[in-house]
Structure formats: C-alpha cells, structure tokens
Design an enzyme around this catalytic site. Structure first.
Site, PDB file in Angstrom:
ATOM      1  CG  HIS A 116     -25.369  -6.623  24.628  1.00  0.00           C
ATOM      2  ND1 HIS A 116     -26.053  -5.935  23.653  1.00  0.00           N
ATOM      3  CD2 HIS A 116     -25.953  -7.841  24.690  1.00  0.00           C
ATOM      4  CE1 HIS A 116     -26.987  -6.717  23.142  1.00  0.00           C
ATOM      5  NE2 HIS A 116     -26.956  -7.874  23.764  1.00  0.00           N
ATOM      6  CG  ASP A 167     -29.425  -9.484  26.260  1.00  0.00           C
ATOM      7  OD1 ASP A 167     -29.544  -9.258  25.047  1.00  0.00           O
ATOM      8  OD2 ASP A 167     -28.486 -10.143  26.749  1.00  0.00           O
ATOM      9  CG  ASP A 211     -26.439 -10.491  21.455  1.00  0.00           C
ATOM     10  OD1 ASP A 211     -25.645 -11.378  21.081  1.00  0.00           O
ATOM     11  OD2 ASP A 211     -27.293 -10.679  22.330  1.00  0.00           O
ATOM     12  CG  HIS A 238     -31.186  -9.153  20.584  1.00  0.00           C
ATOM     13  ND1 HIS A 238     -31.002  -7.854  20.989  1.00  0.00           N
ATOM     14  CD2 HIS A 238     -30.265  -9.886  21.249  1.00  0.00           C
ATOM     15  CE1 HIS A 238     -30.001  -7.809  21.859  1.00  0.00           C
ATOM     16  NE2 HIS A 238     -29.546  -9.028  22.040  1.00  0.00           N
TER      17      HIS A 238
END
Lengths: 942, 942
Positions: free
Chosen positions: B11, B13, B135, B385
């Site tokens: 994941h 970001d 997430d 996000h």
C-alpha cells in the site's frame, strides 16, 4: 587519478543481540532487524545484474547455512560469481574471532573449519587472500602472526585507539607491516596491515542500506529533490579528504555495515549511479575514478605502488575510542562462559584425538553415534568477537553455552566409543562436568567404580583427581593393581553453599593420577568400611604450607598470604594477596561513559577490599595441603599445594556479586610482591608469545593517559608475569581475563564483573549474569603461581599453561571392569620432546588426518628449550602407520610449498630472507621456537 | 476444502509523511523507511523466481515513475508478468483517492489518468477489474457509483465503523452489493463490495516484511528455533477462524501493508514455505488449501458461488475505529489546501477546454510552452487519501500545494496561448491568484487594463469581479463599448490585516461581468480622475440588506443575522448565525484519544462562541450590499448580497486561531433556523448525489452513539441542507468541509481547525498550520445560502454549486488592446440545457478529445430538470467539427459496448434489467438523471 575502491560488504556477527541462527533466519527481528539468509539471497541476485558489481563475504558459519539450502542452479551461479571474482571470500573463518579473549588453538581450528569449507566448495578461487577483522575491539599480535602463517597477503581492521589513529592519520601511517613474532624469522610472521578509514562504515551521507536514511541518488530531473550534483560534489570532497591520510593514489571505502545488504538493490542501484555520475565528471577534468572493488584488489594496488612501509612490533591493545572509553572490561566479562569455552576446547581436542586413535567405530559404536563436528562448530561459533568476549546479550550467551553443551555431549559419545574400542570395555561411561563444585552422582553413590584419565598432551602428566563421595575411606589402585595414596576430606562450606541441591556429597576423594602421552590410565576405586575422617579441617591459619618445591607463608593476623619461597632455588618473595572491587562508573561529569560489557571504567583508582582479613581453615594430608579462606559471603579461596606441585594453586570463588548497594562491581585479586617491577609487566597474546607492557605507556605513540586503571589493563589468555633481575612471579590462568600491574611489584587480575547499566556499545543490557538461581552468577576458577628466576620461568609456565589448556578428560565407569579391559594406553610411541606441543590431531577425511606440531617456546626464552627440535613423524604413533606426509599452511587450506605471499618492503632496512627448510628428511621435521607446522598425514591403522 | 487466497500487496501512499517523490525514491528515510522504486524492482525480480507467485499493484502515480526508468528488457519482462496475470493492476488510478473530501470530477480525472497509462502500456491485461480502497477512512457512495460506471467487477476496502464491522462479522455480512445511486437504474451503479478481514494487513504473526518482526519460517531442523509446526498450526487456526465470518469456502488474506515488499524476497520466501507446509498437511486430512491469489481471482470465486447478497444503499460515513475515535476531523483539516485543490481543479478544466479550443498553439505559442499535464498530474496526486484529506505532514502539504502551483503556472501559459489564438491578442496576460485578499499588482498600479473572464460552464454566467485598485473611480466597458456599472469601495480592515505587505490596494473595483458558455468576454477598465469614494462604509448594523430576490435582516443589538426571506416565494426563515469553537480533547479518562488531523473529538458538546456580538460596518451601492462583521481579532465575516444574486454570500475569515490558552480549537459556524428539521439533514457525496442523515442513527445497524458531536459529523463536498415541508435552507460550500445538524433547525459547518497534539494515526504532528507568517494560518472562504421550497431547491443549488466548482478564470492585460482583438468568444454553438453539465472537455490525442456530459440532477429532485435530456454532439461546438463518436466507460479505458461486468444477485428480489440505449441517433445522446456519459470524439478544427 585518485582511484576510489568501493567495497560492498556486510558485517554479520555470529551471534550478538540475537543467536547465530536467529541472525541467519531473521528471527526475533524485534531485537534487531537482521537476516543473513536474505542478505545472501539478495546479493547473489544483484551481482548478476551488473558484471562490474563486487561483494565480499566473510563469515563461513553463515555462508554454509545458506549454501546448504540452495538448489544446484543457485550453487552453480554462485560458483561462477566466485570464479569471476564478483563474489569474493575474505577472512573466511567460521567467524571473525575475538582477539583479546581467544586462545590460539581455537582460533586456528575455527579458521581451518571455515577455510576448509571454502576450499572444498570453491577451490582456489574461494581461498581468501585478505584477513579482515573490521569489528574486533583491539588487535592481538598473535592473530597477525597466525594470519601470516595462514598465507594471507594482508589484513585490514577498523578499530584502534583514537590517539593512535590520530597520529597515524597525521603521519600517513595508516598502513604498515606488522611484524607479529619475535621468534619467527621475518617475513614468516610479517603481515601487511591497513587501518580502514571509517571503521567499517561508509563515509557519512553515503549509506544506502535499508537500515540507513541517507538520501538516495535522485536522478530523474522530472521529479522533486534531484540531487545528483550535490551528491557528486560531496563524494569528491570525501574522497579527496580521505586521500590526504593515505599514501598511494588508491583509497578504500567500506560500503556496508552490520547485517547490511539484506536488500542489496538499494546499495547497488545507488552505487551504480554514484560510479556513473562521479566518473562522468572526468570529462570535465575531475581526477577521481570510482570503481567496485574488493580488499584484495585494493591490496594489489598498494603492493604495486612498491613503497616502503613502517614496521610495527607491538599490538593494538588496549582499544579506546575516547578518553574514558577503554574497551578493557570484556577481557573478563562472563568469566564462566570464558571458562566453559576453554574446557570445551580441551574436550574437542580429546575428541579429535580419539576420533583418530579409536578409528571408525568412534563415530558409530556401542555408545551410539558420536561426532566431533558438532563441538567443532560450536567452538568455532564461540570464537566470535561477541561470544567468548562476553559482549553478547544474556540469551545469546546462553545459546553459545547450549551449543557447547550439545557439542560436548556428541563428543562424549565419540570418546566413549573410542575408549571402548581402545580399552575393550563397552560398559557405560559417565562424565561428571560439575566436579569443580563437587557434584557427580555416580561417585557420590557408587561403592565401586573406575576412573579413566585421558591425557591429550604428548607427554605424561600427573593430575590431581578430586571426586565427590559420601564414604570416608576408599582404596584406589592403578592399572597394575598397586594401591595409590588417596585421601578423603570434607566438602567445604563454600562449595556446599554454591552447589545447593545439585549434589549431596559430604566428602571429596583425592588422589594423584598419572596418564601417558595421548593416552589413558584407568584407576579402580572401592569404598572401604567407614571410619571417621582422618583429616577434618582445622580452624585458624597455619604459619605455612610446604612441599619439597614450594613454601607459602600466611599472616596469622589477617589469614592472608605473606610470602612464597621456591625451595629449589631458595628464592623468597613477599606476597600479599587479597580481593578487591573497583566501583564501576555510572558515568560522571567528565564523561557519561559507564562500565559495561565492553568498557571498564572504575569511578576511583582505589579498589575496595572485600575484606581486610580472611577467616581460615586448614586441611593437610599426604596428597594436598589447603588453606580455606573466607573473605565474606561472596568471596572465598582455597590456597592449595599438592604434594608434587611446583606451582601454588589459588582456587577463587566469587559471587553472587552483591549490587543492591547501587554499586556495580569489578572484582579483582591483587598480588603485591617484593619484586622490583619498575612499571613493567608481561602478558601473553592469545596464549602464545608474550608482550612487554609498561604502565601509562604505548610503544608507538606518546600516550596521554586518561584512565589510570582501565587504560593499563591488558588481556591475559594464559599467563601474566612481573619480574626483576632475580625473581619472576608468573600467574597462569585457567581462562582469559583482564589484568594489569597498577603498582610496582603488584599484579592484578580481574575475576568477575557485575554491572548495573549498559555501556552504550549496542548490547543494550547491563552485564549482570543471573546465574542458575537468579541471584547473580557464582564463578570459581584457578590461578597457578610460580616463582622462579626469570631465565627459568618459561620452563615452568609453558608446560603448566599447556596442561591447563589441554586438561585430562576423566570418565567414570560404575562397578567392576571386565578383567580383559586394557587399563593403560598411549597413542604415541614415546613422549615428544618438552619443547614440542601436539597442537592438533584430528581426522581430516577417511584416510588422512591433520597433525599440528608446535614449538611452544619463544626464542631465547628458555636456556634448555629455545632450540630447534626435530620430530620423526613415522615414529610418532603407536597404532598408526604414517604412509604419506604433506605440509600445509597453518589453516590447512593450501599446500605449504604452494603458499606464496606478497612481499612488502619494511622501513627497517633489513632484507628478510626466505629460509630454507632445515628438515633432515621428509619424515623428520624440525620445529624452531614458536613455529607451528601443519601436516596432512595419510595413515593406516596398524 | 477451505481455499485461502493470499494476496501479496503493497500500500503505497501517494504522499503522507513524505512527499510522493520522496516515497518513490526512498528519500528522507529518517521520517519513514519507504522507497517505491525498490518495491517494484524487488517484486519484479521475485515474481520471476516462481510462476505461482502473484502481486497486485495499485497506484499508477508510482508505477509510471518506475516504468519510465526501466530499460526495454525489464519492460518486456513486466509486460509478460502482466500478460500472465502474475503482476496484476488493481484499482489503477493515479492514486487511491480520499472519499470524504474529494470532488467527483477530480476523482474521475485521476482515475482516467492512471487507467489510461495502464491501457496504453499493457492493453486489456493491464485493465484493473477490482477497485481497492483499503486505506481511506470511510467510504462514499458516490465513489462506489463511479467505480461501477468505470466497469469494476467489485470493490474491497479495509476500514469501516467498528460497530458496523462487528455486526457484519456476526451476521456473515462482510460482503454485499452496494447500490450506489438512487437515480441510476440498477445494476449500473451496483458494486459488489467486500470488507477485508484484517484491514489490509496480514493476520497477526504472519507479517514477513522487512518492516515486521514476526518469526520467519525456520525449516532447517539442524538449526535452532525450527518452527514449521507451530506456524502451520497457527495458520490453520487463523484461516478456520476467518472462515466463520465469510460465506463461501474461499477467504482472502492481504499479505502486505504500507510500503511493504521493498525486499519482496522476505515475503515470498516465507509465503512459498507457508503454502508448501500448510498444503502438505492435506495428506494428513487437513481441509485447508492455500494459494497465491489476487482480489480478482478471489472475486471470481465469490461470483462462482452464485449466492444472493445483501444490498446496501447508504454509505460508510462516518468511520470510527473505537467509541471515541471518529475520523471526522479530516473532513475539514487543512481548509486552505482543500480550497486550493478545488480552485486548481477549476483551472485544470479551463486549461483542458482551452487546449481543445485553442488548438495546437495552446501548448506552444507566443507565451511559451504550456501544458495541462502537469496540473492534471498534480491534481491527481492531490486526490490521494492523505492529500486533500489534510492528513499529511506539513511539509507534504506544502509539496502538494507546490505541485498544484507549478501545474497552475503551466496551465496559465497554455491558457494565455489559447486566449491569444482565440482573441488575436498576444499581449502579456497576468493572473492574479490572490484576489481573495485584494492583492493584484497590475490592477493596483495600472491606469488602463483589460479583464478577460473565461467561463468553463456550458451556459452563460454572471460573475462579480472584484479587483484591488488604488484609484477611486474607473470606467468599465464591455466588448461592445457599453459602460458597465462599477463601484469602488475601500478594502476592509480585516483584509488589510491578513494580506499584510503582500499588497497595497486601498480600494476594490467591483462590477458584474457576463461570460458566454465555454467562452470569454473582455472588459476594459480605465482610471478616471480621482474623487472621494462614493460609498465609504458606515459603522453600525443596518436593519436589513435586500435585492429583488432576497432580504436578510440583522439583530441591531448583536450585529448577527436574524432572518432570511426569499422575496420570490415570500418565505421567511429565522436565521441566527454565529461562530463557535469546540474545545479539542487532549484525551481524557474515558479515552486517551485527542483531536487531530484525522480525529474530531471535542471535550464538550457545547461549543464556545467566539463572540456573542459582532462589530459591524455596512457598504451599500448599486453593485453590492455588504455587512462587515468583526467577531474579534481572528474571526470576521462579510455578509454579501449582489444585486442580481439569488443566494446570500457569507465570506468568512478565520485565523490565526489562537492556541496559547492550551486549547486546540475546531471552529464552526452554526446557523440556527426556524426550520423543523426533525433530526434530519442532508449532505452530498463527492459533490453529486445527496444522502439523508439522521442524528444519532445509522441506517444499517443499531447505533450506540458514543460521541454526540463527532459521531454526527459527515463530509460535505458541495452542499448541505436542512428542510421541512415548506422550507429548505441549502448551504453551498466552496470546498470540502465537515458538517452536521446537532440541534433541530440548526446546521453547522466546521471551517478551520488548529490543534495541539497528534492523534495517534501515524502522521506524528499536531495539525497546527503555521501559515506564511508562522502565527497560524488564516483561512477565508464562502458559504452560499439559499432559502427555497424543498421541491425547487435543486434548481438553485445544482447550478450554484456547479458555478462555484468551475469558476471563471480572470486574466488581465495591461494597457490598450489592439483594435482587432476579439473581445468575446464562445466555444459552444449554444448553451446546453440547464440539466446538462459539461464535465470534461479535454484533448485525448492529436485528433481526438474526451467529452463527458453529465445530467446534474437527481431523479425526482427537480420538477423541471429531473428528466432525460438529449444533446446533439454534432451541434455542440462552434469551432470544431465532430467527425466520430465512440462512447467509453466512465474512466475512458474501454469502449462502453465492450464493458461487461459480473452480475450479482441481490436479496431484494427484483431483477435489474440492462437498459437499452435511449439515444435517438448516434450523434444525439440522451442523459438520464445523474448519468455521466463519456465520449471519445474525433474532431476537426473548423
């Protein structure tokens, strides 16, 4: 052009914060992120991506674990990488040994084990050319000597005294020739030695491992933080700065550190870019050329420079990295582990010998499957610089001990099988490993048993056997059935206190056993009807103990020793001996450095006496005379004189060291004598050659002494002495310890340490061994004292130390032995000459064995023994025919006559000559003082 | 057999603790160890080692950075891995967008950008089939609707309310059909949605990343710590436990987490072993089968199970992970960034349109090289996000803003080129981005300049232009030379205070500009001889402001609003409006949770008024009527009514929020009305469809309310309203904010937040934006209020919100314009019908462009507009001939007629029918309420 050799490397501790297997697998990463399996996976992958990339690997203990899990395809790739020099083995022992607390015999064994794997697996291309001790905390001259004899072309390390380093940087003396023996003729113990610029780390700002946070090279101009120009500029500055402290236009940079390269891509991707961008500057006139390299490539360039180098003859102890940061505590840290390692070595040598002497059934015999390999590997692991050094976490120390215990158990099976074969008795054998605290279930309960004493030395020995028993009278007979003088004395209160419920013996049976060279002798013991003990201990201090060689007097007021007399030479020396503790610093205003596993830093130069007086008891009988001294609840000692001993034994017991008063304690015994030592004292190096030490002085720079105690401590592996023109007091130790002579005429040895805080060197624990009962570890050990004229001292301490290092193995069999049992055996046709030590006798492969013979005297040290001596290999063994002999390098990884080393010019002017062999014949080999010769023998069992 | 789908994933970001480029390169690893370049390097290496291995990759922003740095060989390998399904793209947008604070138009754009790269690079095999929002902190229904329209077969996420999750686990309702639109006919907005079992992490004990410390599988029995049996046993338990909360005999495990797989070998080596050893148990009767898998493989198995699933119609807001841990603070966090993102989106749409309308010279023209791509990427990054959400570190927020600024600068060049082409004037153009604080160097100093207003909407607009000036009288003329009514008023003290030395204008010139659809109009402004200002502000509160549409009254005692009247419908509502702050919790005995970037947790449900009264001044002239309210040193407001407005503007200014009193402050404005709202209020989802909210209630489970304020907050992207049978008060916002209705008849919006501590969700900083002067950020924004009957509300708020989202771009040219300059232009042949919003017009490739038309009304929401409406694409543009039309999926990565999605059976009984196209002809397209249609048009410039 300045050539910058980038050396990608990883430094993989064979245990430290985690155990060796945790490090290998990457277990317990919550303690430290480190997984060697992944390092090797990753490096092998990455090396394949660019043929210019290089990597060096050091620790064979890890490599072999990895190799054995690889499929044939990967093994083939790795072999090609090795053959092409892209993956290069450096150092190549099982581990990177500690230099202060290891014994040379175990170091040679561990190097042999690692190098043999490389040799067997990769052949010539796998043979390391460079010794590489980047992390050990101080460097022993004997290590350098061994490396030279192993055929290494050079040696690099990272740590040395900060004052020494400063001087060397200022004077461009970072690289030198280390003349590592006073006995061996140059250049056989000369070793080209280089100090690495930055420990073993990369220059600041250039660490690209996953464990680092330096900026990667960000070379995509379309993204933020493009930094190629900055990085190139910084690198050029670092390189040019470094070049000012080295002598050639080649410099080395260690691009790696502890357990780095687990994700080698991070390093190599950035190094590829660094090389590309820095070298691209050459078209704009830059004079810096960067390349992937290895220490051996770098060394070759230094050699090619054909310069004359300074010659160093002392060593690199003690190591300090700042004014109050002397790494002299670990000389003593974990004294029980240090002793267990030494006992294990002795057992391993016995095991090795009996594997040879007992033949194939040793490994598969009536007692099951035994082997020497498990203990060999455990011992090799224990040589690591965070193992026997005592600088590991407690759980790791426990793991080392467990490995040794497992190895010992395997060896015991082998020994039982071999002794069964040699003696003809397959009855069960028992080994009592707790005799030092008078625990042995068999002897405690048996009415009749036999005691076999196996002697691993190449000469006969006499050994005091002490067995815990519950009877008060025994008959002891030798192989010929003759009664042997034996005595029963009570187990001392001190011993009962520390053994607790591990044993229940009330008494000890004592007798003096003899054993032939490389052989055994079996004694029979029978309980006789009980009667009161003849010799129960008398309270109070005797005026003296005396046998025909020694007399020792006591001060009746204090119970302490007061003098020692050599009855043969009629020399008497005043001798006061007591126990003290240095109050361990917790850090102070001058420096935050506390004492810890590594560091010794007392907060005062005056140690605190444990007690000014000792309560005493005396035991005297025909076998032994003992004074039992009690210095308080946690220190006691037995002053012991056996009937035929030329040495006085001091058996000390220290612990649990109390620390509830908030004071960490570093417990010493100090011997104060009338010897006029003038600031000089002498300590051995790894148990072999002895170096002169001078208080507050270093031979190679103008010392600014900042720690008057810790800065004068040196490692002792086997012996320490002080002397004047007439007298020499030699203390032989049973393990590695730290010692010094703080006052003229005095000599002190640190016995035990218990501390309250960590010393900020990474171990992250206070050195405070809990012991079996959690109250603090109790340690018992022995110091052997000899008073002699200086010229005769070696004649005493060499064999004495030898007999303490390779001690006899006692095995026990319950009940009667079969009448056909052979009760005495020697593997040798005759004892070897006194100067010759049989260092190694071990099985190599099915038909060959490894033999190392050592001249155990230094040149000039002994009037009688410091001479060449010749041994006939064909007349050596009683049960083996030697049908072939090949001499090997010291680590047995190349034929001696193929061993060529780079030659280096020293600045002493002399021109060392290669000496021709003085052997009278191929079977008759001559050993010169301090020489070790290594042979592969083809043998046939007779 | 229970099948366990192991999904290796990372994941990544797109900015959070580090910037997107720092994450990509692995820079600033001291903040967080993360380097995406190495993840992709490593995964691609490791996938090649075992064909069974799988990996999914999500964030195209990172992938494209990496791809562009690879050589052809690596690209070929990766393409093969993609073709073989071993590397699978999931989600595939530029980033994983935030769902609470993003606007649908920017989300569609960012998805389009990412998916286009995958499509162009890998074709069909690169098209993600599954949406993957593991997430984001709460899930918007509009996102689900968009994903459905983009053709995804299913959607998985990790975070949902802990009570909701508990219920779903208990009731085996972890997977469902999400019916994501009330307007679109099922199944076009139905999305199969699954809640992942463990967030997006591996089960406890099975994290084998370098960032984890779980024990690796140690499977060499010759080493210590062999643990295969333990691990297999644990895994079987975890798998069987998990199976009890899911409905099929397939379960999914996410084997990865944040920035994991940088050293993929650690994961894969252990997963290989896990699979081998767990499956080996099958021969002993184990019923568990483990396999490498991907979400799409797992989804396929769920589909194959052919079950009937529950149907969900509400959304997943707000998200709480514990009783006092409501993630409702980030709805407002970083209000200035949230506004800047919205302005940038508007500019990007202008830029896109003018790239089409201006033709090739837009990108290379008299003003230099311009492009839309930079801003498109910056906007795409900003949707992440932890970007527009405001939950990043300050330096990262600065980076997002910098990227937007750079993108805006590139677009300004493009716009200048395009306007130059369209108008014929190549004179320099100036864009004043600080008009909201009355800063614009050109207008402040110029005596003569022109103002071009470009309108990106598909209908004409009237826009109040406000320009900072230093003259007191100007003439403003329209393209036909007609004088336009203009006024000059002084710059308020509040504005002077916050702009400081960034500008020196004393006055503002105001006039109402008109602009045609997709076109511009240019006004000329000339300074007239100075004379005293006609309308200097009057101290004190007027009784009311009024134009022909609205009347607003004030309480003369307090200076606050007291009522609002719609003059057309003759509706009057009491309206009290004031500013308050919630005292941010620092944690208390009930829970240690403080307010922070993510979490909103007031320590009392009663907010503190900033002031009970406002000091007021009034300005009234023919263009505007304003009441300037000062609530204290850090809160002020202008109540503004333009002459022709149907909405009341509240321009609020908040900051620097004082926190020296030790109280973190969450500043709201609360509107208290006479509307009988009965606990209900309404908020939009990503700026499109509106959801009903009920205080202290959730539609799908029995809520236990534990935070009476924070637990009732919902995201507002464009509008919020309360209503009763007669009246609806709609508030249209200029950015995303959090809002609620805590009391019946009231409505509150959180405007700004300044906090003292971190909220333990990883960002590691207190949300306390320093602002340009370090004293705390001052934020200014607007709320637009409309009072209408409920049935007519959408007719007002839909176009109003539209005009605030796509606002006109004002450009300025100094001096006289060349007489040949074209002063007015429209890209459309005519305005589109009121229901139709031109969502996207952008260049696709040389000869084609992307067009999105949207029906901007919900079904049933407007009596006049909630009807299908048809547009003729060939009659759309004034300067372009449309010669080809192909309809695409919403994200334009597949032809609409090739878009097939899995069909899922809901438990509602109804059987959704695929609807046939209602288009009258290929050129005439019909839009139904809330429908967005995406076309690729081949066009020729006329």
């Amino acid at each position: 052009m300045l050539n910058v050799h980038l050396v990608p490397h990883t430094h993989d501790d064979v245990g430290w914060l985690k155990t060796v297997d945790q490090y290998y697998y990457g277990g317990r990463n919550n303690i430290q992120h480190a997984g060697v399996q992944f390092i090797l996976d990753s490096v092998v992958d990455q090396l394949q991506k660019n043929p210019a990339r290089r990597f060096i690997y050091v620790e064979t203990a890890f490599f072999i674990r990895w190799w054995s899990q690889q499929d044939a395809g990967t093994q083939k790739i790795v072999t090609e990488l090795v053959n092409e020099g892209r993956l290069e083995f450096i150092n190549g022992g099982w581990c990177m040994s500690d230099e202060a607390t290891t014994h040379y015999s175990a170091v040679i064994d561990q190097m042999t084990l690692g190098l043999r794997f490389l040799n067997d697996t990769f052949g010539e291309c796998g043979r390391p050319r460079v010794a590489w001790h980047i992390d050990p905390f101080g460097h022993a001259r004997e290590h350098a000597s061994m490396f030279a004899q192993m055929g290494y072309d050079g040696f690099f390390f990272g740590r040395l005294d900060y004052q020494d380093k400063r001087r060397r940087m200022n004077e461009k003396d970072m690289e030198m020739i280390w003349r590592a023996s006073e006995s061996l003729a140059p250049p056989s113990a000369d070793l080209f030695t280089g100090v690495l610029p930055n420990g073993y780390n990369p220059p600041d700002g250039f660490c690209w491992d996953q464990s680092c946070s330096d900026a990667p090279i960000q070379d995509d101009p379309s993204l933020e933080d493009y930094n190629v120009d900055t990085i190139v500029t910084n690198f050029l500055k670092v390189a040019n700065d470094q070049a000012t402290i080295y002598r050639t236009n080649h410099i080395i940079m260690t691009m790696g550190s502890d357990f780095q390269y687990e994700n080698a891509n991070l390093w190599y991707k950035n190094l590829d870019k660094l090389i590309r961008y820095v070298n691209a500057k050459q078209s704009q006139g830059s004079k810096v050329n960067v390349l992937y390299s290895t220490p051996s490539c770098y060394l070759q360039e230094l050699h090619r420079a054909n310069l004359t180098w300074s010659v160093k003859t002392d060593d690199f102890f003690p190591y300090a990295d700042d004014a109050h940061d002397f790494w002299t505590g670990y000389f003593t840290s974990r004294p029980a582990l240090k002793r267990y390692e030494r006992i294990s070595n002795s057992l391993l040598q016995v095991c090795n010998q009996l594997e040879v002497l007992g033949g194939p059934s040793s490994k598969k015999g009536p007692h099951g499957d035994g082997d020497s390999e498990t203990l060999r590997k455990a011992m090799a692991v224990a040589q690591h610089h965070d193992a026997v050094s005592g600088t590991e976490k407690q759980h790791v120390a426990d793991d080392y001990a467990k490995r040794l215990a497992t190895g010992c158990a395997h060896c015991q099976v082998l020994v039982s099988n071999a002794l069964s074969k040699l003696s003809g008795s397959g009855a069960p054998r028992v080994y009592c490993e707790n005799l030092n605290i008078s625990v042995c279930p068999l002897t405690e309960s048996s009415h009749k048993f036999s005691v076999t004493v196996y002697n691993p030395l190449s000469r006969s020995i006499s050994w005091a056997v002490r067995l815990p028993v519950n009877g008060s009278r025994y008959s002891v007979t030798d192989p010929s059935g003759r009664l042997v003088d034996s005595q029963v004395i009570p187990v001392s209160q001190s011993t009962q206190d520390i053994r607790r419920d591990r044993g229940y013996a009330r008494n000890e049976l004592l007798f003096q056993a003899q054993a032939p060279p490389l052989g055994f002798r079996t004694y029979s013991v029978s309980l006789l009807p009980n009667r009161p003990l003849r010799a129960s201990p008398q309270h109070g201090t005797p005026l003296y103990l005396q046998n025909k060689f020694l007399k020792v007097t006591f001060d009746p007021e204090t119970g302490l020793l007061s003098s020692l007399t050599n009855m043969e030479t009629k020399q008497t020396m005043q001798l006061k001996q007591n126990f003290y503790w240095y109050n361990a610093s917790l850090g102070n205003r001058e420096s935050s450095q506390p004492s810890g596993a590594y560091i010794f830093r007392p907060n005062s130069s005056t140690p605190v006496p444990v007690s000014l007086t000792a309560k005493t008891q005396t035991v005297q009988n025909s076998v032994v005379q003992e004074v039992w001294q009690q210095f308080g609840p946690w220190v006691s000692q037995v002053v012991r004189l056996y009937q035929d001993s030329r040495e006085l034994e001091l058996e000390w017991t220290v612990g649990p060291v109390p620390v509830k008063d908030g004071h960490g304690k570093e417990v010493i015994t100090r011997l104060e004598t009338s010897i006029n030592s003038s600031g000089l004292f002498y300590t051995d190096s790894n148990g072999r050659e002895v170096l002169e030490r001078r208080r507050d002085f270093r031979p190679t720079w103008d010392l600014k002494q900042t720690e008057p105690i810790a800065g004068n401590y040196y490692p002792i592996n086997s012996r320490m002495y002080i002397k004047d023109k007439e007298q020499q007091l030699t203390v032989v130790t049973d393990r590695s310890q730290g010692g010094s002579s703080i006052l003229d005429g005095s000599l002190e040895i640190m016995l035990h340490r218990r501390l309250l805080v960590d010393d900020y060197r990474g171990v992250g624990e206070a050195l405070s061994e809990p012991g079996e009962y959690g109250e603090g570890l109790v340690v018992r050990g022995r110091l052997l004292l000899a008073l002699t004229p200086p010229a005769a001292a070696a004649d005493t301490h060499r064999p004495l130390a030898e007999s303490l290092v390779l001690q006899p193995l006692i095995s026990l069999q319950d009940g009667d032995l079969h009448p056909n049992t052979l009760l005495e055996f020697s593997g040798l046709q005759a004892a070897l000459p006194p100067a010759v030590h049989l260092l190694t006798l071990s099985q190599w492969d099915r038909d060959s064995m490894l033999l190392r013979l050592e001249h155990q005297f230094q040149a000039k040290e002994s009037q009688s023994h410091s001479q060449p001596v010749t041994v006939n290999l064909q007349k050596l063994f009683s049960t083996l025919d030697v049908v072939g002999v090949s001499e090997m390098s010291l680590a047995a990884n190349q034929w001696k006559d193929k061993m060529t080393r780079m030659e280096w010019k020293g600045n002493t002017g002399e021109k060392p000559l290669r000496q021709e062999s003085a052997d009278p014949s191929p079977w008759e080999v001559t050993l010169k003082p301090m020489e070790i010769r290594t042979f592969l023998l083809r043998v046939l069992q007779r």
